[in-house]
Enzyme design. Structure first.
Site, mmCIF file in Angstrom:
data_model
loop_
_atom_site.group_PDB
_atom_site.id
_atom_site.type_symbol
_atom_site.label_atom_id
_atom_site.label_comp_id
_atom_site.label_asym_id
_atom_site.label_seq_id
_atom_site.Cartn_x
_atom_site.Cartn_y
_atom_site.Cartn_z
ATOM 1 N N ARG A 3 -5.714 6.902 -6.946
ATOM 2 C CA ARG A 3 -5.312 8.014 -6.916
ATOM 3 C C ARG A 3 -5.530 9.017 -8.390
ATOM 4 O O ARG A 3 -6.065 9.928 -8.542
ATOM 5 C CB ARG A 3 -4.064 8.365 -6.196
ATOM 6 C CG ARG A 3 -4.111 7.764 -5.046
ATOM 7 C CD ARG A 3 -2.589 7.832 -4.149
ATOM 8 N NE ARG A 3 -2.166 9.040 -4.052
ATOM 9 C CZ ARG A 3 -0.999 9.123 -3.325
ATOM 10 N NH1 ARG A 3 -0.083 8.057 -3.059
ATOM 11 N NH2 ARG A 3 -0.300 10.436 -3.218
ATOM 12 N N LEU A 39 0.645 -1.066 -0.043
ATOM 13 C CA LEU A 39 0.126 -0.023 0.086
ATOM 14 C C LEU A 39 0.992 1.356 0.080
ATOM 15 O O LEU A 39 1.920 1.020 0.595
ATOM 16 C CB LEU A 39 -0.923 0.115 1.242
ATOM 17 C CG LEU A 39 -1.810 -1.075 1.546
ATOM 18 C CD1 LEU A 39 -2.564 -0.883 2.583
ATOM 19 C CD2 LEU A 39 -2.857 -0.933 0.394
ATOM 20 N N ASP A 40 0.559 2.122 -0.490
ATOM 21 C CA ASP A 40 1.367 3.556 -0.752
ATOM 22 C C ASP A 40 1.409 4.037 0.976
ATOM 23 O O ASP A 40 0.462 3.660 1.736
ATOM 24 C CB ASP A 40 0.426 4.629 -1.321
ATOM 25 C CG ASP A 40 0.247 4.481 -2.792
ATOM 26 O OD1 ASP A 40 1.059 3.662 -3.056
ATOM 27 O OD2 ASP A 40 -0.509 5.068 -3.493
ATOM 28 N N ARG A 41 2.372 4.721 1.126
ATOM 29 C CA ARG A 41 2.785 5.077 2.532
ATOM 30 C C ARG A 41 1.501 5.742 3.020
ATOM 31 O O ARG A 41 1.119 5.608 4.087
ATOM 32 C CB ARG A 41 3.975 5.999 2.541
ATOM 33 C CG ARG A 41 4.372 6.506 3.849
ATOM 34 C CD ARG A 41 5.652 7.411 4.070
ATOM 35 N NE ARG A 41 5.405 8.544 3.080
ATOM 36 C CZ ARG A 41 6.447 9.480 3.039
ATOM 37 N NH1 ARG A 41 7.639 9.219 3.614
ATOM 38 N NH2 ARG A 41 6.326 10.353 2.490
#
Length: 549
Positions: free
Chosen positions: A495, A394-396
């Protein structure tokens, strides 16, 4: 000069942070005791930093140059909380700016020497520029190209003549008498010799014309090299003087020069970063640090990959080596086990699923300030931690379910399920605007933007297929709560599909990377559900994590 500010200058008076977790720890080892010392970057610190970002965005003078900014949440002796703010290096060529913490002591003592050395360095720079613009360089190149063209034309002509001579030799060998043949062959040989003389004469002429220019250019390059060495020596001398004079004080009351703290050598700019300035000021003014946050604001230079509005940890070369000294004497040091807390929502002998908090990496990054992650924490906490491997990421900035395996076979089997799109994923997000359609499918191919990493962009020529289903869950004022079901797993897929005009055309709330300007404490994207076939138990596992926003 007012340096510490009220919290209300950055956040609303009724602001409350429900998430008490920290996304990063400033760490160092005490030089005396060897104890590990820590200072957190908390959700409150990040919220204050976002308030500062809003102030920077409203003033053009802060966008002229990209640099690091930082805030330090401190506690006064009466228990009141205040905020310090700092910038790295100089701000519009000034080291003292109203409202910001001053530079660490020492710069004034070497101000005259610094000005004199900087003037010398500027003179050297101008001389190097002049020498690099030597007109004889272009003259040499022009003449060299002309001679090369003449030599090439001569070579082509001589090659043709040689071919003609070979044909003529074959012809006359069968038609002329021996005496006539001897004369004819001598004539052909003489023609060959004359062409060789012609080529040597042209090369001699080339050397006579170009050699003086070559010698002048070589002498100029030698002078440039000499000037660069002088510049390097002057810079080192000035840095040594500054580092010997610059003095840092920690919370134990001890003071040391930068040279004493890093006797093996210091990179340029050491001591001018935000963290040393903030912590030194707090230590010398009896302020107790509670949390700190540093972020980048402004454009990035060519050799930098920082993103405006993103948080960063202590830089590995300049700040990290000083952290142990700077934090010495600081009483705020929670037990080391608290650092590793990651909520585990499912666990068996083959795999672990966690509810990753926003702001924490899934796996360690390349650089020293990107080592704190779900994987690294679990590896330190669990007896079999070193065998853990992340199946996906997962993205930070994204929170939610992250799956890790405890053995290679399970990792291989689950990775195959992800690759074959057999894993059902559901995300929940808040979009910073009104979505006008209730549901739909977004089919936009994505490709890494080489000019603006780590951004992804829609690219119909090179992009990889990227498919997302979406459904509106609720409309909350000016915002829209949306459920996303990605059928592919591209980097930043949700996103970009949300932000791009060919998708929903509305950024996810808090997504500064893709243009959201709203001031908020986090990216409002959460991996809510994960459904897959357990490769060992041979049954469907449906994991869920409550959306925290």
């Amino acid at each position: 000069m007012v340096v510490h500010h009220a919290l209300s200058d950055f956040i609303d008076c009724d602001f409350a942070v429900s998430d008490s977790s920290c996304s990063y720890w400033y760490e160092g080892r005490c030089l005396q005791s060897g104890d590990r010392l820590k200072l957190p970057r908390t959700a409150m610190a990040e919220a204050i930093a976002h308030g500062l970002m809003q102030q920077l965005a409203n003033n053009d003078c802060y966008s002229r140059e990209g640099k690091m900014y930082g805030i330090l949440l401190v506690e006064l002796s009466n228990g009141e909380q205040r905020v310090l703010k700092a910038f790295s290096g100089l701000l519009n060529s000034c080291s003292f700016v109203e409202g910001w913490v001053p530079p660490i002591p020492g710069r004034d003592e070497v101000a005259f020497e610094e000005a004199r050395t900087l003037a010398q360095l500027d003179a050297i720079k101008q001389e190097i520029i002049t020498l690099k613009q030597l007109t004889e360089r272009q003259q040499y190149q022009t003449l060299f190209d002309e001679f090369q063209q003449q030599l090439q034309a001569m070579s082509d002509r001589h090659r043709h003549c040689k071919h003609q001579r070979q044909l003529k030799r074959q012809q006359i060998c069968n038609t002329l008498t021996p005496e006539a043949l001897t004369i004819a062959l001598e004539q052909l040989d003489e023609e060959s010799r004359q062409q060789g003389i012609e080529r040597r004469q042209l090369k001699r002429q080339q050397n006579e014309v170009l050699q003086p220019l070559q010698e002048l250019i070589a002498a100029t390059d030698a002078r440039i090299s000499e000037l660069k060495q002088q510049r390097k020596a002057l810079s080192r001398q000035l840095q040594a003087q500054m580092h010997a004079t610059y003095s840092l004080t920690n919370f134990s009351g001890r003071s040391r020069s930068l040279q004493q703290l890093m006797p093996g050598g210091l990179p340029t700019g050491t001591g001018d970063c935000c963290a040393p300035k903030l912590l030194h000021y707090a230590a010398t003014h009896n302020l107790k640090p509670l949390a700190m946050a540093e972020f980048w604001w402004g454009a990035s230079s060519v050799n930098q990959d920082k993103i405006q509005g993103e948080f960063y940890g202590a830089c590995a070369e300049r700040c990290q080596p000083l952290m142990g000294f700077l934090l010495s004497g600081l009483s705020l040091n929670p037990p080391a086990r608290e650092r590793g807390i990651v909520p585990i929502i499912y666990e068996d002998e083959w795999l672990i699923a966690v509810n990753k908090p926003a702001g924490l990496l899934s796996v360690p990054g390349r650089y020293r300030d990107r080592q704190d992650s779900v994987l690294s924490r679990l590896r330190h906490l669990l007896p079999d931690g070193m065998a853990l491997a992340s199946v996906h990421r997962l993205d930070r900035e994204t929170s939610g379910i992250l799956l890790l395996t405890r053995d290679r076979q399970t990792h291989r089997q689950l990775s195959q399920q992800f690759q074959q799109r057999q894993v059902h994923k559901v995300y929940e997000a808040i979009l910073a605007g009104a979505v006008t359609v209730e549901r739909g499918v977004i089919d936009l191919p994505l490709w890494g933007d080489p000019e603006n990493r780590p951004n992804q962009k829609v690219d119909w020529q090179h992009g990889k297929p990227s498919l997302t289903h979406f459904q509106v869950m609720a409309r909350e004022g000016d915002y829209t709560r949306v459920e996303f079901t990605p059928l592919t797993g591209r980097t930043h897929q949700l996103r970009v599909h949300a932000a791009d005009a060919r998708g929903l055309g509305i950024t996810i709330l808090g997504d500064r990377l893709y243009g959201c300007c709203a001031v908020t404490s986090r990216l409002h994207l959460h991996a809510r559900e994960l459904r897959f076939e357990h490769p060992q138990l041979e049954r469907t596992l449906h994991l869920q994590a409550i959306t925290p926003f």
